[in-house]
Design an enzyme around this catalytic site. Structure first.
Site: not given
Ligand code: UD1
Length: 434
Positions: A22-23, A397, A305, A117, A122
């Site tokens: 999915k991701n 989802r 996850d 979620c 985030r």
């Molecule tokens: C993606 C996945 C999600 C998974 C996560 C971590 C998708 C759509 N979702 O989410 O299922 O749980 O990776 O493997 O692919 N962060 C910041 N600033 C930013 C971006 C992230 O501080 O600009 C922090 C977040 O709060 C979190 C960490 O970085 O603590 C990791 O987040 P991130 O890898 O970006 O997760 P997602 O891409 O949202």
């Protein structure tokens, strides 16, 4: 109201086929609109997040043709530089990939702020930092993110945190910028690699995906391609853990065992048997599992996850386990629901102290988010008696045919909506109301 009814207590056994990731699909389908030629994407999972991103692509002009349940042809040529906003797009986190895709394609993007979620704050500061390093102005107005640049130029970005989303988003925009971009401290998740392979198959020049330094040489345009998405690591892991939770024996097909190594290692550590072949893993458990400690980390560490699913298993293992969540701060909300099933878990900050109990008992529970919802279904499958699981829209989802696949493994689970359906399922399972 739609919910699952589960009669637990059976060991699950048999074979299950895993859908596309999915991701990865969210990123790839967003990137598909960057080409001005048709792109055929195979192994697309049929889940609600994916339907939302396809609707968003259509809403800005992309022609989306469904070839079969898992194959789509997407033509990004008619896509217009207009704001992306509809009721679905605000609900899914992956919608922010349209910022990188449109910024690369038009030098301008306006997208409603992402949902997804509720597992912590985030932030998207690293995405914004990356776009700015490529020369874009980025600001928010009316709950939309706007990113624009006269000319996107390659840049050097050091990510302050390892972020899957920011790595993917910057990679997309940089693919169509002028000059060279370097992303340091990049995420190494399998779907980051899958997106890079997809973009490269459209003519992008991306090297190093899967390591923590990704180098991108911008190209003028991307062309059509045919591409098949990798199998879903987390769906596969969920069925591996279903075998462990129910003392079952499940063969999980259409997987890349390498992507599952951190899960395999934990399962072996707690007493499961795991056998790998080229594209399948077989997990079985025949005796009570042992305690262990788990800390979630970016890939190749233990995925956040899968944190709720392993906590469910450790809740039934002998001894005390410690689960530390280091990625998202708010990811233990399901513990209250699990406690209603008899689990003994104490949460202190980002740590859960799990004291194994002999068994769970069925209860009426709610899914707080996608992965925790799936984990609660595993708990219900392991529990004695019947459970009702609500808010299953979260689970849908990301899990294709979840009840159907579990039923094929011998589970008593039904998705019911009306009172009659509920009564029929209970009669079938030989149960009275909870
Ligand atoms: C993606 C996945 C999600 C998974 C996560 C971590 C998708 C759509 N979702 O989410 O299922 O749980 O990776 O493997 O692919 N962060 C910041 N600033 C930013 C971006 C992230 O501080 O600009 C922090 C977040 O709060 C979190 C960490 O970085 O603590 C990791 O987040 P991130 O890898 O970006 O997760 P997602 O891409 O949202």
């Amino acid at each position: 109201m739609e919910h699952y009814i589960v009669k637990g207590g059976h060991a699950l056994s048999g074979e299950v086929e895993i859908a596309g990731a999915k991701n990865a699909a969210l990123a790839i389908l967003a990137a598909a609109i960057m080409a001005n030629e048709p792109v055929v994407v195979e192994n697309v999972p049929d889940v609600s997040d994916i339907r939302a991103i396809l609707q968003a692509a259509e809403s800005i002009g992309a022609i989306v043709e469904k070839i079969d349940r898992h194959t789509f042809r997407i033509n990004g040529a008619p896509v217009q530089d207009v704001p992306v906003d509809n009721e679905y797009i605000r609900k899914i986190r992956g919608s922010y990939y349209l910022i990188g895709a449109l910024l690369g394609k038009f030098g301008h993007a306006e997208v409603a702020l992402p949902g997804g979620c509720k597992i912590g704050t985030r932030p998207i500061d690293q995405h914004i930092k990356g776009f700015r390093a490529l020369g874009a102005d980025v600001y928010t107005a009316n709950s939309h993110i706007i990113a624009e640049a006269e000319q996107l130029e390659g840049g050097h970005i050091y990510m302050d945190v390892v972020s899957v989303g920011a790595t993917i988003n910057v990679m997309m925009a940089a693919a169509l910028s002028k000059g060279a971009t370097i992303i340091e401290n990049a995420a190494k998740e399998p779907h980051v690699v899958d997106l890079a392979n997809f973009l490269n198959s459209m003519g992008a020049r991306i090297r190093g995906a899967g390591t923590d330094v990704i180098r991108i040489r911008g190209v003028d345009h991307l062309h059509g391609t045919e591409y098949s998405i990798i199998p879903d690591q987390i769906e596969a892991g969920t069925y591996m853990f279903a075998a462990a939770a129910t003392m079952g024996d499940i063969t999980i097909r259409n997987v890349i065992p390498k992507h599952l190594e951190c899960l395999t290692a934990k399962l072996i550590e707690i007493g499961c048997e795991v056998m790998e072949s080229d594209d399948a893993v077989r997990v079985s458990a025949s005796k009570r599992l042992r305690n262990t400690n788990v800390k979630t980390l970016p890939y190749p560490g233990f995925p956040t996850d899968m944190q709720p699913q392993i906590t469910v298993i450790l809740g039934l293992a002998g001894g005390t386990s410690i689960v530390t969540e280091s990625i998202f701060e708010n990811r233990f909300k399901y513990v209250d629901e699990l406690a209603r099933m008899g689990a003994q878990i104490k949460v202190e900050g980002n740590t859960a102290i799990v004291t194994g109990v002999d068994s769970y008992t069925g209860a009426r529970i709610q899914s707080p988010d996608l992965r925790a919802g799936a984990a609660l279904v595993l708990a219900a499958l392991a529990a004695e008696g019947m459970s009702e699981i609500y808010d299953i829209h979260y689970i849908e989802r990301g899990y294709e045919d979840f009840p159907e696949k579990l039923r094929s493994l011998g589970a008593d689970i039904a998705r019911v909506d009306t009172d009659e359906e509920q009564e029929r399922a209970k009669r079938r399972f030989g149960m009275r109301a909870v």
